[in-house]
Design a protein around this motif. Structure first.
Motif, mmCIF file in Angstrom:
data_model
loop_
_atom_site.group_PDB
_atom_site.id
_atom_site.type_symbol
_atom_site.label_atom_id
_atom_site.label_comp_id
_atom_site.label_asym_id
_atom_site.label_seq_id
_atom_site.Cartn_x
_atom_site.Cartn_y
_atom_site.Cartn_z
ATOM 1 N N GLY A 106 0.780 -1.226 0.000
ATOM 2 C CA GLY A 106 0.000 0.000 0.000
ATOM 3 C C GLY A 106 0.815 1.281 0.000
ATOM 4 O O GLY A 106 0.245 2.367 0.089
ATOM 5 N N ASN A 107 2.127 1.170 -0.069
ATOM 6 C CA ASN A 107 2.998 2.350 -0.134
ATOM 7 C C ASN A 107 3.630 2.438 -1.513
ATOM 8 O O ASN A 107 3.992 1.421 -2.102
ATOM 9 C CB ASN A 107 4.133 2.258 0.894
ATOM 10 C CG ASN A 107 3.646 2.333 2.316
ATOM 11 O OD1 ASN A 107 2.729 3.074 2.636
ATOM 12 N ND2 ASN A 107 4.258 1.553 3.177
ATOM 13 N N LEU A 108 3.797 3.652 -1.992
ATOM 14 C CA LEU A 108 4.552 3.895 -3.215
ATOM 15 C C LEU A 108 5.915 4.406 -2.750
ATOM 16 O O LEU A 108 6.023 5.523 -2.242
ATOM 17 C CB LEU A 108 3.839 4.921 -4.094
ATOM 18 C CG LEU A 108 4.353 5.051 -5.514
ATOM 19 C CD1 LEU A 108 4.227 3.728 -6.261
ATOM 20 C CD2 LEU A 108 3.589 6.135 -6.242
ATOM 21 N N GLU A 109 6.954 3.583 -2.877
ATOM 22 C CA GLU A 109 8.268 3.893 -2.327
ATOM 23 C C GLU A 109 9.217 4.355 -3.418
ATOM 24 O O GLU A 109 9.407 3.668 -4.416
ATOM 25 C CB GLU A 109 8.838 2.676 -1.606
ATOM 26 C CG GLU A 109 7.961 2.245 -0.442
ATOM 27 C CD GLU A 109 8.468 1.014 0.286
ATOM 28 O OE1 GLU A 109 9.242 0.229 -0.301
ATOM 29 O OE2 GLU A 109 8.080 0.839 1.444
ATOM 30 N N HIS A 110 9.849 5.515 -3.179
ATOM 31 C CA HIS A 110 10.829 6.109 -4.099
ATOM 32 C C HIS A 110 12.217 5.864 -3.510
ATOM 33 O O HIS A 110 12.520 6.374 -2.424
ATOM 34 C CB HIS A 110 10.587 7.615 -4.232
ATOM 35 C CG HIS A 110 9.231 7.960 -4.746
ATOM 36 N ND1 HIS A 110 9.018 8.309 -6.061
ATOM 37 C CD2 HIS A 110 8.022 7.996 -4.135
ATOM 38 C CE1 HIS A 110 7.723 8.557 -6.230
ATOM 39 N NE2 HIS A 110 7.107 8.379 -5.079
ATOM 40 N N TYR A 111 13.044 5.098 -4.208
ATOM 41 C CA TYR A 111 14.381 4.752 -3.718
ATOM 42 C C TYR A 111 15.434 5.637 -4.368
ATOM 43 O O TYR A 111 15.424 5.826 -5.587
ATOM 44 C CB TYR A 111 14.691 3.283 -4.013
ATOM 45 C CG TYR A 111 13.934 2.336 -3.116
ATOM 46 C CD1 TYR A 111 14.552 1.774 -2.011
ATOM 47 C CD2 TYR A 111 12.608 2.029 -3.364
ATOM 48 C CE1 TYR A 111 13.856 0.909 -1.172
ATOM 49 C CE2 TYR A 111 11.907 1.172 -2.531
ATOM 50 C CZ TYR A 111 12.538 0.616 -1.447
ATOM 51 O OH TYR A 111 11.846 -0.232 -0.606
ATOM 52 N N PHE A 112 16.350 6.149 -3.544
ATOM 53 C CA PHE A 112 17.442 7.008 -3.993
ATOM 54 C C PHE A 112 18.765 6.503 -3.451
ATOM 55 O O PHE A 112 18.833 5.998 -2.326
ATOM 56 C CB PHE A 112 17.262 8.439 -3.459
ATOM 57 C CG PHE A 112 16.048 9.146 -3.968
ATOM 58 C CD1 PHE A 112 16.122 9.942 -5.100
ATOM 59 C CD2 PHE A 112 14.834 9.023 -3.315
ATOM 60 C CE1 PHE A 112 14.998 10.602 -5.576
ATOM 61 C CE2 PHE A 112 13.702 9.676 -3.778
ATOM 62 C CZ PHE A 112 13.784 10.468 -4.912
ATOM 63 N N ARG A 113 19.812 6.687 -4.214
ATOM 64 C CA ARG A 113 21.182 6.503 -3.712
ATOM 65 C C ARG A 113 21.534 7.808 -3.027
ATOM 66 O O ARG A 113 21.338 8.886 -3.601
ATOM 67 C CB ARG A 113 22.123 6.222 -4.887
ATOM 68 C CG ARG A 113 23.602 6.241 -4.542
ATOM 69 C CD ARG A 113 24.002 4.966 -3.816
ATOM 70 N NE ARG A 113 25.442 4.777 -3.827
ATOM 71 C CZ ARG A 113 26.260 5.204 -2.856
ATOM 72 N NH1 ARG A 113 25.783 5.880 -1.838
ATOM 73 N NH2 ARG A 113 27.547 4.958 -2.929
ATOM 74 N N ALA A 114 22.030 7.750 -1.796
ATOM 75 C CA ALA A 114 22.360 8.954 -1.044
ATOM 76 C C ALA A 114 23.821 8.931 -0.612
ATOM 77 O O ALA A 114 24.371 7.865 -0.312
ATOM 78 C CB ALA A 114 21.460 9.076 0.180
ATOM 79 N N GLN A 115 24.424 10.112 -0.588
ATOM 80 C CA GLN A 115 25.816 10.288 -0.163
ATOM 81 C C GLN A 115 25.825 11.116 1.120
ATOM 82 O O GLN A 115 25.192 12.176 1.170
ATOM 83 C CB GLN A 115 26.620 11.033 -1.229
ATOM 84 C CG GLN A 115 26.754 10.287 -2.536
ATOM 85 C CD GLN A 115 27.752 9.147 -2.433
ATOM 86 O OE1 GLN A 115 28.685 9.180 -1.648
ATOM 87 N NE2 GLN A 115 27.536 8.123 -3.235
#
Length: 143
Positions: free
Chosen positions: A75-84
């Motif tokens: 039920g979640n729309l998850e946005h994945y990012f590479r983070a520094q």
């Protein structure tokens, strides 16, 4: 559907000692781990939410790259990012996690060696695959 922003933060990604930052959790008797992240607030972009959530959860200031994946998960729309990491000392941040933390519902941010990733109950399962993809060939080595 709730929207979330999630960070993949690697430490020393080019070596055999590479680690990923995970939030170890115990909730209602269940032990598991997640990548740092949380809900996107009204007026925020997913990238802005990712930066804010990492600071709130693990006390680190980060910059994020372009989105890696958008995943529907329970039920979640998850946005994945590479983070520094830009600055900060990794610890449980001052956000809602610290306020809600108790003996029955605790949060513990930890650097986990990629060689031990398979032994961690990381949810959702697709997150494990994505961490390995972001880390590249060195993440496939096991001790």
């Amino acid at each position: 559907m709730r929207a979330r922003a999630v960070a993949i933060i690697l430490n020393d990604a080019t070596s055999d000692s590479a680690e990923v930052l995970l939030m170890l959790r115990r909730k209602q008797g269940r032990a598991y781990a997640t990548l740092p992240g949380g809900g996107i607030e009204p007026g925020e972009t997913p990238a802005q939410a990712c930066v804010r959530e990492v600071l709130e959860e693990v006390n680190l200031t980060v910059t994020v790259g372009p989105p890696l994946l958008v995943l529907e998960n329970i039920g979640n729309l998850e946005h994945y990012f590479r983070a520094q990491v830009q600055s900060g000392e990794m610890r449980l941040g001052d956000g809602p996690e610290a306020i809600r933390s108790s003996d029955d519902n605790w949060y513990s941010p930890q650097w986990v060696p990629l060689t031990q990733l398979e032994s961690v109950n990381l949810v959702p399962e697709r997150a494990r695959e994505l961490v390995r993809e972001v880390a590249g060939p060195s993440s496939l080595r096991h001790d």
